[in-house]
Motif scaffolding. Structure first.
Motif, short mmCIF file in Angstrom:
data_model
loop_
_atom_site.label_atom_id
_atom_site.label_comp_id
_atom_site.label_asym_id
_atom_site.label_seq_id
_atom_site.Cartn_x
_atom_site.Cartn_y
_atom_site.Cartn_z
N ALA A 1 0.99 -1.11 -0.31
CA ALA A 1 -0.01 0.46 -0.18
C ALA A 1 0.31 1.59 0.11
O ALA A 1 1.94 1.13 0.69
CB ALA A 1 -0.58 -0.13 1.61
N THR A 2 0.53 1.83 -0.39
CA THR A 2 1.18 3.15 -0.74
C THR A 2 0.43 4.17 -2.05
O THR A 2 -0.90 4.01 -2.10
CB THR A 2 2.58 3.52 -1.79
OG1 THR A 2 3.60 4.43 -1.42
CG2 THR A 2 2.16 3.04 -3.38
N SER A 3 1.02 5.84 -1.67
CA SER A 3 0.51 6.62 -1.93
C SER A 3 1.38 7.61 -3.08
O SER A 3 2.67 6.63 -2.91
CB SER A 3 -0.25 8.25 -0.77
OG SER A 3 1.06 8.91 -0.22
N ILE A 4 0.33 8.21 -3.61
CA ILE A 4 1.98 9.08 -4.83
C ILE A 4 2.91 10.07 -3.81
O ILE A 4 3.76 9.92 -4.42
CB ILE A 4 0.55 9.92 -5.34
CG1 ILE A 4 -0.11 9.49 -6.57
CG2 ILE A 4 1.67 11.30 -6.31
CD1 ILE A 4 -0.73 10.38 -7.21
N PRO B 1 -4.76 11.44 -12.12
CA PRO B 1 -5.21 12.42 -11.98
C PRO B 1 -6.55 12.33 -11.04
O PRO B 1 -6.99 12.85 -10.50
CB PRO B 1 -5.57 13.25 -13.50
CG PRO B 1 -6.31 12.20 -14.08
CD PRO B 1 -5.11 11.53 -13.84
N ARG B 2 -7.27 11.16 -11.16
CA ARG B 2 -8.20 10.39 -10.26
C ARG B 2 -7.79 10.63 -7.97
O ARG B 2 -8.81 10.11 -8.37
CB ARG B 2 -9.07 9.87 -10.84
CG ARG B 2 -9.62 10.25 -11.92
CD ARG B 2 -10.63 8.62 -12.77
NE ARG B 2 -10.56 8.96 -14.13
CZ ARG B 2 -12.22 9.28 -14.13
NH1 ARG B 2 -13.09 9.31 -13.25
NH2 ARG B 2 -12.55 10.18 -15.76
N LEU B 3 -6.86 10.43 -8.47
CA LEU B 3 -5.61 9.89 -7.17
C LEU B 3 -5.98 11.39 -6.30
O LEU B 3 -5.42 11.74 -6.66
CB LEU B 3 -4.69 9.32 -7.44
CG LEU B 3 -4.72 7.70 -7.82
CD1 LEU B 3 -3.95 6.82 -8.10
CD2 LEU B 3 -6.63 6.34 -8.15
N ASP B 4 -6.39 11.16 -4.79
CA ASP B 4 -5.66 12.05 -3.90
C ASP B 4 -4.09 11.37 -3.57
O ASP B 4 -3.74 10.46 -3.06
CB ASP B 4 -6.83 11.29 -2.93
CG ASP B 4 -6.28 12.72 -1.62
OD1 ASP B 4 -4.69 13.21 -1.56
OD2 ASP B 4 -6.76 13.08 -0.81
N PRO B 5 -3.14 12.48 -3.60
CA PRO B 5 -2.00 11.88 -3.98
C PRO B 5 -1.23 11.77 -2.36
O PRO B 5 -0.18 11.20 -1.92
CB PRO B 5 -1.19 13.41 -3.82
CG PRO B 5 -1.92 14.83 -3.93
CD PRO B 5 -3.69 13.83 -4.17
N SER C 1 -3.42 -2.30 -6.33
CA SER C 1 -3.88 -0.95 -7.12
C SER C 1 -3.03 -1.13 -8.51
O SER C 1 -1.82 -1.17 -8.43
CB SER C 1 -4.26 -0.08 -6.21
OG SER C 1 -5.21 -0.01 -5.35
N VAL C 2 -3.98 -0.96 -9.38
CA VAL C 2 -3.60 -0.46 -10.55
C VAL C 2 -2.30 1.26 -10.47
O VAL C 2 -3.33 2.01 -10.07
CB VAL C 2 -3.49 -0.94 -12.04
CG1 VAL C 2 -3.04 0.16 -12.78
CG2 VAL C 2 -3.32 -2.16 -11.98
N MET C 3 -1.47 1.78 -10.44
CA MET C 3 -0.76 3.60 -11.29
C MET C 3 -0.77 3.07 -12.15
O MET C 3 0.70 2.13 -12.26
CB MET C 3 -0.38 3.70 -9.82
CG MET C 3 0.04 5.17 -9.43
SD MET C 3 0.73 5.10 -7.90
CE MET C 3 -0.53 4.68 -6.93
N GLN C 4 -0.55 4.78 -13.10
CA GLN C 4 -0.12 4.90 -14.03
C GLN C 4 1.63 5.17 -13.56
O GLN C 4 1.63 6.65 -13.24
CB GLN C 4 -0.47 5.51 -14.72
CG GLN C 4 -1.89 4.94 -15.43
CD GLN C 4 -1.92 3.85 -15.63
OE1 GLN C 4 -0.97 3.27 -16.68
NE2 GLN C 4 -2.46 3.27 -14.95
#
Length: 476
Positions: A337-340, A366-370, A378-381
């Protein structure tokens, strides 16, 4: 007039040019001949040879023009005129039946303009420079406002231009196809984005315009942008570019392919521009009847977008070198688990990204709260070049632990202290028998004057009487 000119010439013969000036103008003539040679090579189908000829002519011209400012009598405008022609020919922008040596003083508005040059361009270059059958360079008048905007982008805004270019390269795979679908040039997309947001996907203006291309809510809604499951799609790069391309094509049709008026409509409102232009869609944006009636913001906006687009086409010719950016798209499936924000910390300055990856990761997601941690799986671009680096740095080891520790730090929260009551800006004094205004000012500690007290109390002739209550300025 001819006789008068002859008489004047006889009476005041021109001074012979210096040897250094003659040499400079000789180099200018050689560069001009390079332009003519490249025209013939292009018509003969030798696009590669024409490109080499133009590059050599531009290099020769730049070397000669560097000495123009220190050579008495040198006219820099002559150099700029040839420079402008060479750049436009480099885009394939010239009239198909133009003969060698023949120059056109104004960009042509004919639908046939540029077709001979366009045919010789590689497909990729056509997509950068063609706009509805016209060469983009033919639609950019190299006038005072555009030159001034070029200088701003190359000086005070140079950092902004570089940031916009880097941001765009990572968003290109989402935004550029939308312009391709509408047959619009990439340089125009970059120019609008550079001016509107600098490639910051989450930008919001004071007026409420939002996203990388700064749509107002009502205009965005007209082109299918708006709330989608709690997300404003004006912040979606692909959707925003699609809507922008549709808007630009709509306005180009309304203004008969007049790019300047189209950009003015995008900034200042299409309704206002249509009222100003009326039926005369061939009128120049810089015509005083138009230019003098639009806001200063719109007067600046149009040439600034065009100048950014021009630099996108011709960076080397303005001593500008955009960085090489590998913007190939990629993605990761989170292994923890991680955030931008946390991902930004553990990626650090990977791939020599000195400013870090926060902006790029936000733009691509753009849809994610950083600040919000995304769950395992989860998939992250992310840029493809970071996929392996993520596996090395951000799954195990010290960096993700450090990033998580910083992200989850607790900051004490206390209620704001009660606001202290503001001191009364005035105090009251009751006049006693024998008081004078000057004496009252002295008793008051010398923090006011007789004149000030008289003004505060609307006293005539500075006269006071016993029992009168005066307002005095507070000395605190």
């Amino acid at each position: 007039m001819q006789l008068a000119a002859c008489a004047s010439t006889s009476a005041n013969p021109p001074k012979p040019a210096s040897a250094s000036l003659t040499a400079l103008y000789g180099q200018l003539d050689q560069a001009s001949r390079g332009y003519e040679t490249a025209l013939e090579q292009t018509r003969a189908g030798d696009a590669q040879g024409a490109e080499k000829t133009l590059d050599a002519a531009l290099d020769q011209l730049k070397e000669a023009s560097a000495h123009c400012g220190t050579t008495p009598g040198c006219d820099p405008q002559r150099f700029f005129s040839v420079f402008d022609h060479l750049l436009r020919l480099k885009d394939g922008s010239f009239i198909g039946d133009q003969t060698p040596g023949e120059e056109t003083s104004e960009p042509s508005s004919s639908p046939l303009a540029g077709q001979a040059g366009a045919a010789s361009l590689p497909e990729g270059q056509r997509s950068v420079t063609l706009l509805r059958g016209h060469q983009l360079s033919e639609l950019i008048a190299m006038n005072g406002p555009v030159k001034a905007a070029l200088e701003m982008w190359l000086t005070q805004w140079r950092g902004n231009l570089m940031d916009a270019y880097v941001n765009y390269q990572y968003l290109r795979h989402e935004m550029w196809p939308q312009y391709q679908n509408q047959d619009l040039p990439e340089a125009l997309l970059f120019g609008i984005m550079a001016k509107e947001s600098g490639g910051k996907v989450h930008a919001v203006s004071r007026s409420g315009a939002a996203g990388p291309l700064q749509f107002m809510y009502a205009t965005g809604a007209r082109f299918g942008l708006g709330d989608q499951d709690g997300f404003d799609t004006r912040f979606d790069p692909a959707e925003s570019a699609r809507a922008n391309a549709e808007y630009v094509n709509e306005q180009l049709k309304a203004f008969n392919d007049n790019l300047e008026l189209t950009l003015a409509a995008y900034n200042g409102g299409e309704g206002r521009m249509r009222r100003l232009v009326g039926d005369n869609t061939s009128v120049s944006f810089y015509d005083p009847r138009i230019y003098g009636q639009v806001s200063q913001e719109t007067r600046d906006y149009v040439p600034e977008v065009l100048a950014a687009a021009w630099l996108f086409l011709h960076p080397d010719s303005y001593n500008l070198h955009f960085p090489r950016v590998d913007g190939e798209a990629g993605s990761i499936t989170l292994k923890r688990a991680t955030s931008i924000s946390e991902l930004t910390v553990c990626l650090g300055s990977a791939n020599d990204m000195s400013e870090g990856w926060f902006r790029t990761l936000r733009n691509l997601n753009p849809r994610l709260d950083p600040q919000q941690e995304q769950p395992l799986g989860s998939v992250m671009q992310i840029p493809k070049s970071l996929e392996k680096i993520y596996g090395v740095r951000c799954v195990d080891g010290p960096w993700p632990i450090l990033a998580s520790d910083l992200h989850n730090a607790v900051v004490p929260v206390f209620p704001d202290p009660p606001a202290a009551s503001a001191p009364d800006p005035v105090v009251r004094y009751t006049v006693r028998r024998g008081d004078t205004l000057a004496g009252i000012a002295r008793k008051h500690g010398g923090c006011s004057s007789e004149t000030e007290i008289a003004r505060m109390n609307n006293l005539k002739f500075n006269h006071v009487k016993a029992g009168q209550v005066l307002k005095l300025p507070s000395c605190r």
